[in-house]
Design an enzyme around this catalytic site. Structure first.
Site, short mmCIF file in Angstrom:
data_model
loop_
_atom_site.label_atom_id
_atom_site.label_comp_id
_atom_site.label_asym_id
_atom_site.label_seq_id
_atom_site.Cartn_x
_atom_site.Cartn_y
_atom_site.Cartn_z
N ILE A 95 26.31 26.04 -14.56
CA ILE A 95 24.87 25.98 -14.85
C ILE A 95 24.07 25.89 -13.55
O ILE A 95 23.05 26.57 -13.37
CB ILE A 95 24.54 24.77 -15.77
N ARG A 101 31.55 19.33 -3.35
CA ARG A 101 32.59 18.36 -2.99
C ARG A 101 33.32 18.74 -1.72
O ARG A 101 33.92 17.90 -1.07
CB ARG A 101 33.60 18.24 -4.13
N LYS A 119 28.22 11.23 -21.18
CA LYS A 119 26.87 11.80 -21.08
C LYS A 119 25.83 10.83 -21.65
O LYS A 119 24.74 10.66 -21.10
CB LYS A 119 26.80 13.14 -21.83
N GLY A 172 28.39 24.53 -9.69
CA GLY A 172 28.76 24.53 -11.12
C GLY A 172 28.20 25.76 -11.83
O GLY A 172 27.30 26.45 -11.33
N TYR A 227 33.96 12.32 -23.10
CA TYR A 227 32.90 13.19 -22.56
C TYR A 227 31.56 12.85 -23.23
O TYR A 227 30.54 12.68 -22.57
CB TYR A 227 33.24 14.67 -22.75
N GLY A 250 26.15 19.11 -7.44
CA GLY A 250 27.13 19.99 -8.11
C GLY A 250 26.66 21.43 -8.11
O GLY A 250 26.79 22.14 -9.12
P1 NAP Z 1 30.87 22.81 -14.16
O1 NAP Z 1 30.80 24.27 -13.91
O2 NAP Z 1 32.22 22.21 -14.36
O3 NAP Z 1 30.13 22.05 -12.99
C1 NAP Z 1 30.24 20.68 -12.82
C2 NAP Z 1 29.83 20.31 -11.41
O4 NAP Z 1 30.01 18.90 -11.25
C3 NAP Z 1 30.69 20.99 -10.34
O5 NAP Z 1 29.93 21.20 -9.20
C4 NAP Z 1 31.77 19.93 -10.07
O6 NAP Z 1 32.36 20.01 -8.78
C5 NAP Z 1 30.93 18.66 -10.18
N1 NAP Z 1 31.78 17.51 -10.50
C6 NAP Z 1 32.55 17.34 -11.59
N2 NAP Z 1 33.22 16.17 -11.51
C7 NAP Z 1 32.87 15.61 -10.33
C8 NAP Z 1 33.24 14.42 -9.67
N3 NAP Z 1 34.09 13.56 -10.21
N4 NAP Z 1 32.69 14.17 -8.44
C9 NAP Z 1 31.83 15.07 -7.89
N5 NAP Z 1 31.43 16.21 -8.48
C10 NAP Z 1 31.95 16.48 -9.69
O7 NAP Z 1 30.04 22.38 -15.44
P2 NAP Z 1 28.71 22.94 -16.12
O8 NAP Z 1 29.13 23.47 -17.44
O9 NAP Z 1 27.92 23.78 -15.21
O10 NAP Z 1 27.95 21.56 -16.40
C11 NAP Z 1 26.90 21.08 -15.58
C12 NAP Z 1 26.22 19.93 -16.29
O11 NAP Z 1 25.74 20.38 -17.55
C13 NAP Z 1 27.13 18.74 -16.58
O12 NAP Z 1 26.39 17.56 -16.35
C14 NAP Z 1 27.47 18.90 -18.05
O13 NAP Z 1 27.77 17.67 -18.66
C15 NAP Z 1 26.18 19.51 -18.58
N6 NAP Z 1 26.36 20.28 -19.83
C16 NAP Z 1 27.19 21.38 -19.87
C17 NAP Z 1 27.32 22.09 -21.07
C18 NAP Z 1 28.20 23.32 -21.18
O14 NAP Z 1 28.41 23.82 -22.30
N7 NAP Z 1 28.73 23.86 -20.08
C19 NAP Z 1 26.60 21.69 -22.20
C20 NAP Z 1 25.77 20.57 -22.11
C21 NAP Z 1 25.64 19.88 -20.92
P3 NAP Z 1 33.71 20.89 -8.55
O15 NAP Z 1 33.35 22.33 -8.87
O16 NAP Z 1 34.04 20.67 -7.15
O17 NAP Z 1 34.71 20.35 -9.53
#
Ligand code: NAP
Length: 322
Positions: A13, A33, A162, A11, A158, A8
Site C-alpha cells: 500500500i 528496515r 490493528k 510496503g 492480526y 514501511g
Molecule cells: P506489506 O506490503 O506487508 O507492508 C508492510 C510494511 O510494514 C513493510 O514495509 C514491512 O517491512 C513493514 N513491517 C512489517 N513488520 C515490521 C516490523 N516488525 N518492523 C518494521 N517494519 C515492519 O503490507 P500492506 O498490505 O501494504 O499493509 C500496510 C498497512 O495496511 C498495514 O498497517 C496493514 O495492517 C494495513 N492493511 C492492509 C490491508 C491489506 O489487505 N493489505 C488491509 C487493511 C489494512 P518489510 O517489507 O521490510 O517486511
C-alpha cells in the site's frame, strides 16, 4: 508543498501512497528496515524522495532520530505493521510490533516532531468486527478480541494488533494532547496491482487473493469467498485525502460500495483473458449485501472508486507479464 514521512515505505500500500504523494508535489521521506530496500526505492522514486533505515519498530530511538534529522516533516503516515497470519509467537511477531511500534512512533513524533501537524495511522477494517462476522459495521464499532485469544490464533492476533494499535492512537491524542492532530484509515480487503510492474513477482498477501484464481483449472471449484474490498490505488488516495483538515479526528473506512465474490472475480478474468481455461463463473449471481456502512466517511471523502473489473484487469495483466 509539504514533507511527508511514510513508515514501511516499501510496503504494497505504501508504495502507491508514496507514488501519489510525489505526483501531488510533496517530498517524501520513507522508512525501511534495510539499506538495500531504501536504495531500491531511491531508484523507483528518483525525485523528491529519500529514506531512513528503521530496522525495528520496537527500537526505542528509531523514530526519534528520523525526526531529529528531519525537522521539516509536517505529516506522518504510519503504515508499517506486520501483515502476517503465521507466526511462532503471535504476541512477539504480530501484536507487539503493531502496538509498541505505533506507541514509539507517536512518542517520537510528540517529542521531536517540531513541525509535525498531522499523524495518519493505517488501521484496518479488521478493527470493526471479529473475523467472518457479517453484521453491519460502521465508524463507531470495534472488535472485542482479547490478547489472550490472540496468543493462540494468528488471525485473531492480526485483528487484535490493528485494534489495540489504533486505540493507542486515539488514547494518545486524547491524553497527551500532542502538537499534531490524528486520524485513521481503515481499508477492508485491499486488492489491485503492485505500484511497479517489476515487483509483481514479489506478491503481497492481498494481491495473491486475485492471482490465485488465475491458477484455477476448468474442472476446479471456485473457492467460496466474499467480502468488502477496495483497490489499492483508492486506499492510497484515501491516505492523501486524510491530510485534509476536514478528516482530522475521524476514522475513515475505505470500501467499495459493493462486495466482491470470487465467482465475480473469476467471471471478470474469463471475460478479459478468454485464453485462460478457468472454471465456469456467472457474473450475474447476486453478491452478499454490503455490511460496511461507511456513510460518515463518504460525507468527508467521496470520489469514484476503481471498478472491480479494472482492478482485476490491471492485476492479472501485471501478473501474467512476469
Ligand atoms: P506489506 O506490503 O506487508 O507492508 C508492510 C510494511 O510494514 C513493510 O514495509 C514491512 O517491512 C513493514 N513491517 C512489517 N513488520 C515490521 C516490523 N516488525 N518492523 C518494521 N517494519 C515492519 O503490507 P500492506 O498490505 O501494504 O499493509 C500496510 C498497512 O495496511 C498495514 O498497517 C496493514 O495492517 C494495513 N492493511 C492492509 C490491508 C491489506 O489487505 N493489505 C488491509 C487493511 C489494512 P518489510 O517489507 O521490510 O517486511
Amino acid at each position: 508543498m509539504s514533507t511527508v514521512l511514510v513508515s514501511g515505505a516499501n510496503g504494497y500500500i505504501a508504495l502507491h501512497i508514496v507514488k501519489q504523494l510525489i505526483e501531488k508535489g510533496h517530498t517524501v521521506i520513507g522508512t525501511v528496515r534495510r539499506e538495500a530496500t531504501g536504495e531500491d526505492l531511491s531508484k523507483k522514486f528518483p525525485k523528491n524522495f529519500s529514506f531512513e533505515v528503521v530496522p525495528s519498530l520496537l527500537s526505542e530511538t528509531a523514530f526519534n532520530e528520523v525526526f531529529q534529522k528531519h525537522p521539516e516533516i509536517e505529516y506522518f503516515l504510519h503504515t508499517a505493521s506486520p501483515v502476517s497470519f503465521h507466526a511462532e509467537d503471535n504476541i512477539k511477531e504480530i501484536v507487539d510490533p503493531a502496538i509498541q511500534g505505533t506507541t514509539l512512533a507517536l512518542v517520537a513524533a510528540h517529542k521531536y516532531g517540531k513541525n509535525l501537524k498531522h499523524f495518519v495511522y493505517t488501521s484496518s477494517g479488521a478493527t470493526l468486527s471479529r473475523p467472518g462476522a457479517t453484521d453491519d459495521v460502521n465508524e463507531e464499532l470495534w472488535n472485542d478480541i482479547s490478547l489472550e485469544e490472540a496468543k493462540s490464533n494468528s488471525i485473531l492476533a492480526y485483528f487484535a494488533s490493528k485494534t489495540l494499535a489504533e486505540k493507542k492512537v486515539w488514547s494518545f491524542a486524547k491524553e497527551e494532547k500532542p502538537q499534531f492532530t490524528v486520524n485513521t484509515v481503515l481499508p477492508s480487503y485491499v486488492f489491485g496491482p503492485q505500484a511497479f510492474d517489476k515487483d509483481a513477482k514479489d506478491l503481497n498477501i492481498s494481491v495473491q487473493f486475485v492471482t490465485k484464481l488465475v491458477g484455477l483449472k476448468e474442472t476446479d471449484e471456485i473457492p467460496a469467498m466474499a467480502g468488502p474490498f477496495s483497490d489499492v490505488r483508492d486506499v492510497a488516495r484515501f491516505h492523501v485525502e486524510a491530510l485534509k483538515p476536514e478528516t482530522y479526528g475521524k476514522r475513515l473506512i475505505v470500501t467499495d460500495p459493493v462486495q466482491f465474490t470470487n465467482e465475480r472475480i473469476v467471471a471478470l478474468i474469463k471475460k478479459n483473458f478468454p485464453k485462460l481455461n478457468l472454471p465456469k463463473a456467472d457474473l450475474n449471481l447476486p453478491v452478499p449485501p454490503q455490511n460496511y456502512k461507511a456513510e460518515a466517511t463518504r460525507k468527508l471523502v467521496n470520489f469514484e472508486y476503481v471498478t472491480l473489473e479494472q482492478l482485476v484487469v490491471d492485476t492479472v495483466r501485471q501478473f501474467l507479464k512476469e
